[in-house]
Design a protein around this motif. Structure first.
Motif, PDB file in Angstrom:
ATOM      1  N   CYS A  15       0.815  -1.223   0.000  1.00 16.23           N
ATOM      2  CA  CYS A  15       0.000   0.000   0.000  1.00 16.23           C
ATOM      3  C   CYS A  15       0.845   1.268   0.000  1.00 16.23           C
ATOM      4  CB  CYS A  15      -0.932   0.020   1.209  1.00 16.23           C
ATOM      5  SG  CYS A  15      -2.118  -1.336   1.242  1.00 16.23           S
ATOM      6  N   ASP A  47      -0.363   4.202  -3.074  1.00 11.94           N
ATOM      7  CA  ASP A  47      -0.618   3.076  -3.976  1.00 11.94           C
ATOM      8  C   ASP A  47      -1.451   3.447  -5.189  1.00 11.94           C
ATOM      9  OD1 ASP A  47      -3.176   3.305  -2.942  1.00 11.94           O
ATOM     10  OD2 ASP A  47      -3.214   1.344  -1.977  1.00 11.94           O
ATOM     11  N   LYS A  90      -4.520   3.968  -5.517  1.00 14.15           N
ATOM     12  CA  LYS A  90      -5.868   3.410  -5.534  1.00 14.15           C
ATOM     13  C   LYS A  90      -6.828   4.271  -4.717  1.00 14.15           C
ATOM     14  CE  LYS A  90      -4.500  -1.492  -5.970  1.00 14.15           C
ATOM     15  NZ  LYS A  90      -3.050  -1.293  -6.108  1.00 14.15           N
ATOM     16  N   SER A 108      -7.167   1.156  -0.419  1.00 15.30           N
ATOM     17  CA  SER A 108      -6.183   0.083  -0.508  1.00 15.30           C
ATOM     18  C   SER A 108      -6.863  -1.281  -0.471  1.00 15.30           C
ATOM     19  CB  SER A 108      -5.162   0.198   0.627  1.00 15.30           C
ATOM     20  OG  SER A 108      -5.811   0.234   1.878  1.00 15.30           O
ATOM     21  N   SER A 159      -5.148   5.028   1.101  1.00 11.10           N
ATOM     22  CA  SER A 159      -3.832   4.815   1.701  1.00 11.10           C
ATOM     23  C   SER A 159      -2.953   6.040   1.457  1.00 11.10           C
ATOM     24  CB  SER A 159      -3.182   3.576   1.076  1.00 11.10           C
ATOM     25  OG  SER A 159      -1.929   3.328   1.650  1.00 11.10           O
ATOM     26  N   GLU A 189      -6.636  -5.871   6.410  1.00 14.16           N
ATOM     27  CA  GLU A 189      -5.381  -5.445   5.796  1.00 14.16           C
ATOM     28  C   GLU A 189      -4.414  -6.625   5.701  1.00 14.16           C
ATOM     29  OE1 GLU A 189      -3.981  -1.364   6.714  1.00 14.16           O
ATOM     30  OE2 GLU A 189      -5.726  -1.250   8.056  1.00 14.16           O
TER      31      GLU A 189
END
Length: 345
Positions: free
Chosen positions: A87, A96, A98, A101, A113, A147
């Motif tokens: 991440c 990351d 995104k 994450s 993240s 996670e």
């Protein structure tokens, strides 16, 4: 033109390109006072600070090397597929890229993240401030079901079986003992070495008058004055280290979950704007994917009720919004080259 305003000396927003460049090329102490609201404890913008462990790198080199190795080791996760670096990727400015994450078995996490660049600066970690320091923060992702989906006793058993780690822990701490406190301390010390690359803004402050374009320079002036960005994003790292409800909280209570104070509902940590144009998508939920749209929302204050009183309509023109965006690019730099570690066997 210099005009008096509320007892302060500030610059008219109508200025020549040369005049603006001359003023901002001078000492920071002689820059015009920023536009901030009453009661705001602001700090002037400045050069990128060095890592807090920069002067100790030689004495800490073995702990840093251990922390770096652990940061990239997927064996810290239950599946053996996820590391801290999953991440927080160095090639993506330690974010990351995104919206949110992706964790254990494809689980989508609750929040975006953030980059770990300059994370040593924050008084509290995570978007909601639930950790008080980097060592405490390192525990949470490992133990999180969504996670890394692991348990510290399991991680310890795995690492104690790896001969290479015995040697790394011995170099770092003087003996081969592998325990959670040493693991998180090493990761935290490594993270304190992660600093942004100097940007063109830094080059300008260091004396390169041509490092910023006219648009970026106008954007810097707007950032400090009419746009009132320094209400929340001041200092060398462009953050007040506080928590605010920016109007983007959605259904997430944020800092309230830590303090349980009604006034903290929807508040989140003010992120540093260093490298902001390299670390999108933005906000705690990652839903904001267009920085121009974010500027537009702040400009019109087209945001839900409950937002911080510091956020008011700005009335920026089309060119001013473009210049402000240009300045955000000027404080964003490409990631530093990073050599990933070889993992021990």
């Amino acid at each position: 033109v210099i005009l008096p305003l509320s007892g302060l000396v500030v610059f008219s927003l109508s200025f020549s390109k040369k005049y603006l460049r001359d003023i901002y090329s001078g000492p920071v102490s002689e820059w015009p006072a920023p536009f901030v609201d009453e009661g705001v404890n602001w700090k002037e913008l400045g050069l990128l600070p060095e890592s807090p462990v920069a002067k100790q790198r030689d004495s800490l080199k073995h702990i840093i090397e251990l922390g770096k190795t652990l940061f990239f080791d997927t064996r810290l996760s239950g599946s053996g597929k996820i590391s801290c670096a999953t991440c927080h990727q160095p090639e993506l400015n330690w974010a990351d890229g995104k919206e949110k994450s992706i964790g254990h078995e494809g689980a989508i996490n609750k929040r975006n993240s953030p980059t770990i660049q300059n994370s040593w600066f924050y008084k509290r970690l995570f978007w909601d401030g639930r950790s008080s320091d980097l060592q405490d923060q390192a525990f949470a992702p490992i133990n999180s079901e969504t996670e890394m989906h692991s348990e510290m006793p399991d991680v310890m058993r795995k690492l104690r079986k790896v001969n290479g780690y015995k040697e790394l822990f011995k170099k770092a701490f003087g003996d081969e003992q592998v325990d959670p406190d040493r693991l998180t301390e090493a990761i935290a010390v490594f993270e304190k070495t992660i600093v942004s690359r100097k940007s063109r803004f830094d080059a300008f402050l260091e004396g390169n008058r041509k490092a910023l374009t006219n648009s970026e320079l106008r954007g810097m002036h707007l950032f400090r004055t009419k746009a009132k960005c320094m209400n929340c994003h001041s200092g060398p790292l462009f953050t007040d280290n506080l928590f605010h409800n920016s109007g983007f909280s959605g259904n997430d209570d944020g800092y309230y979950k830590v303090t349980h104070k009604d006034e903290d509902i929807g508040k989140f940590k003010t992120p540093s704007l260093r490298d902001v144009m390299k670390t999108g998508p933005w906000m705690h939920d990652g839903l904001q994917k267009d920085m121009s749209a974010i500027i537009e929302k702040f400009n019109n204050s087209d945001l839900p009720a409950g937002k911080d009183k510091l956020i008011q309509p700005l009335g920026l023109t089309k060119r001013e919004k473009k210049d402000l965006l240009a300045f955000l690019h000027a404080i964003s730099a490409e990631p530093l080259e990073f050599q990933k570690p070889d993992l021990p066997e």
